[in-house]
Design an enzyme around this catalytic site. Sequence first.
Site, PDB file in Angstrom:
ATOM      1  CB  ALA A  45      14.060   6.637  -0.636  1.00  0.00           C
ATOM      2  N   GLY A  91       0.038 -15.947   2.232  1.00  0.00           N
ATOM      3  CA  GLY A  91       0.525 -14.630   1.847  1.00  0.00           C
ATOM      4  C   GLY A  91      -0.049 -14.108   0.538  1.00  0.00           C
ATOM      5  CE  LYS A 141      -3.449  -5.527 -10.120  1.00  0.00           C
ATOM      6  NZ  LYS A 141      -3.587  -6.878  -9.515  1.00  0.00           N
TER       7      LYS A 141
END
Lengths: 423, 423
Positions: free
Chosen positions: B36, B180, B198
Amino acid sequence: MKNPIRIGILGCGNVGSALVYLVAQEPDEFTVEKIAVNRIEASREPHIDISKLTADSSSVVVDQNVEIVVELIGGITVAKDLIELALKNKKPVVTANKELMAKHGTELLRIAKDNGVDLLFEASVCGAIPIVRLLKESLVGEEITRIVGILNGTTNYILTKMTEDRLDFEQALQMAQKLGYAEKDPTADIKGYDAGAKAAILTSSAFITFVDPDSVFIEGIADITLQDIDFAIKNGMVIKLVAVIEKLRNEISSELQISIRVHPMMIKISHPLASVRNSYNAVFIEGEAIGEMMLYGKGAGGLPTASAVLGDILDAKHNMSLNTFNRFAEPRLIPIYDQNKLTSEFYIAVDVADEPGVLAKVAQIFGSNRISISSMEQNGFGQNARLVFFTHSAMEADMKETVNQLSELESVKKVGSVIRVMV
Amino acid sequence: MKNPIRIGILGCGNVGSALVYLVAQEPDEFTVEKIAVNRIEASREPHIDISKLTADSSSVVVDQNVEIVVELIGGITVAKDLIELALKNKKPVVTANKELMAKHGTELLRIAKDNGVDLLFEASVCGAIPIVRLLKESLVGEEITRIVGILNGTTNYILTKMTEDRLDFEQALQMAQKLGYAEKDPTADIKGYDAGAKAAILTSSAFITFVDPDSVFIEGIADITLQDIDFAIKNGMVIKLVAVIEKLRNEISSELQISIRVHPMMIKISHPLASVRNSYNAVFIEGEAIGEMMLYGKGAGGLPTASAVLGDILDAKHNMSLNTFNRFAEPRLIPIYDQNKLTSEFYIAVDVADEPGVLAKVAQIFGSNRISISSMEQNGFGQNARLVFFTHSAMEADMKETVNQLSELESVKKVGSVIRVMV
């Protein structure tokens, strides 16, 4: 009300005693049925229920009430017979026995499989570090390319003391013995045999193969000097005894091969393995998808090792409740890569008579063996001169021949340490 | 002939694409049924079979041919609905969604349990580091006392660049963005929210409890200066953004409580966490039997995260073949320890006007708040004078009050960084 799992323990030393202590914290989960010991009359810690001791170890294995057998005797002969007997009686076995698993692991795992029960051995490599489980479960889909491990706590302790407290090898060894990190006869540790056996087990688990521990290339740490250590530090490195397990292709047939070796190595201080100090162990793994990964922890000691045994007991119990067991893939035969054909950068120390022309003679030998020098330094003068070299990448066979030829030079008094450098 | 497991994937970004690549290596084991995506027409890497793409994500979840659903959409709303739908259709789900698991993990795990299927989330914390599995399996019998984690790669990269290349915070952030490692809007990383989510998941896994991520105490790294870094180095330490999860007893009721906090910390360079550089993550665990253990690896990135997803897929597949699923113990409610009552050693930098008597005034404020100073140093003179203090163990509330009072002193120009020191 839960049904506690009934454990039979073979051996009640350091690890066995710690295991009894740990399982006693969870009486709903576990109960110790019987403990086989050599000498019933020996003095024990107070948490050991002496009514459970027996000198008849096979009675523990065949006891109908014992559901899981834990083997903590060590050694190869008796332990192997007892584990076989247990497996053939359809009892899962948990063992911390590294010699046995290194030498006969494949055979015993096959017997376990044939009898449809577990043989678990997490505690046999690196105590509390769950490396076997990691390799068998989390990394099962991973293409592992290299493993570099600090697998022996004794030698790591000695090298740490040499590096940080400037003890020489003998002093550091004595300190390790005084603290119980090294045995009276420290041969298996300092010669690298212990790390070699663990490397063989790791290799089998990581690459689903069988490696005879006798085929592991091994160099120990007994010849490392403070001068070597100082030179490493000066160049931003530390010296560690490492096991390297590496997948390589034969350069002619391009057949997949495996290189397994244990030797001292100079490692940059910025590398995670360099921060593994004292008696700690670590396993550094390189893989295609994961990149780099490291596990760090206690490699030995009663409680850490017992903790790994307990993890395996819980695993075996879980599998029993599902009527299943851990299936290991059938090992492939992967040939060992020829150590002589490996390449590495090297550090090499050569004690020479400081005479005109000696460097030229030494350099000529390097050159004629296709070894190119990346840096050279002279320490001391006259009769105490020492030349220290770092080489570019060179073949092991060429370095061996270089050392031979250097030793025969009249102006060379001694070829000292030859230590590989991690790149 | 094996029956490959049929996977449906929700989302085909970085991790999804890497996962498709990894499973394609093992066509006997896996086949991707449907993927999807938001925009079918977007350009894809060549290994993505575009005939499998659909914009209708719920069609993937209810597809009869899909055996395991992998959720890689991220975010809380859509992802939650889809996971619920999958679980209620008795399909195991593997997710890498940290926000969702932090916020609704307990609820979703209960739905999974009620439907007798797996919900696995290893990839949601620290990418390739198998910390969830370690906590759930290897350490299940362990009494964990403290976890200290470097859980955010972006901030660790920034702090590494500041430390090693002497970039200031803005320069290091820009570099992380260029490479990045940091997003255009880096708020979630540098403010500590990402690490906080986390930490909440880790706490739930380690201590079998539920922690709302909003209740985690959080401080980010945006105010850390090069002067702080230099002072740490000079004192043999580095600064890391850490999550600390600790079991503590309420000092009055002696009730078991849990402290969860994310903040910068000065750590001795000899500590294994100090060697975690660049964008790597690590989780350092202290337990009663294991002693100390650390896992180190890549915390993010397509392949490392996909590798963790793949491990979970294999786990789910194994469980399906045994008609079972991972049972998580019912979470207990463990109250959060009052942050104000925590004690720590502190580093604190105070910019002052260098006038007679200023140190006495500053010291008086420390003293009146029961904080004892272990060392002090003055840097600079006149209008650029800075006093830098290390304190002995002090209570958080007292330090807060000290900072308030210092800020009100006329001769104090600015209270700079206040950084906890690991002991």
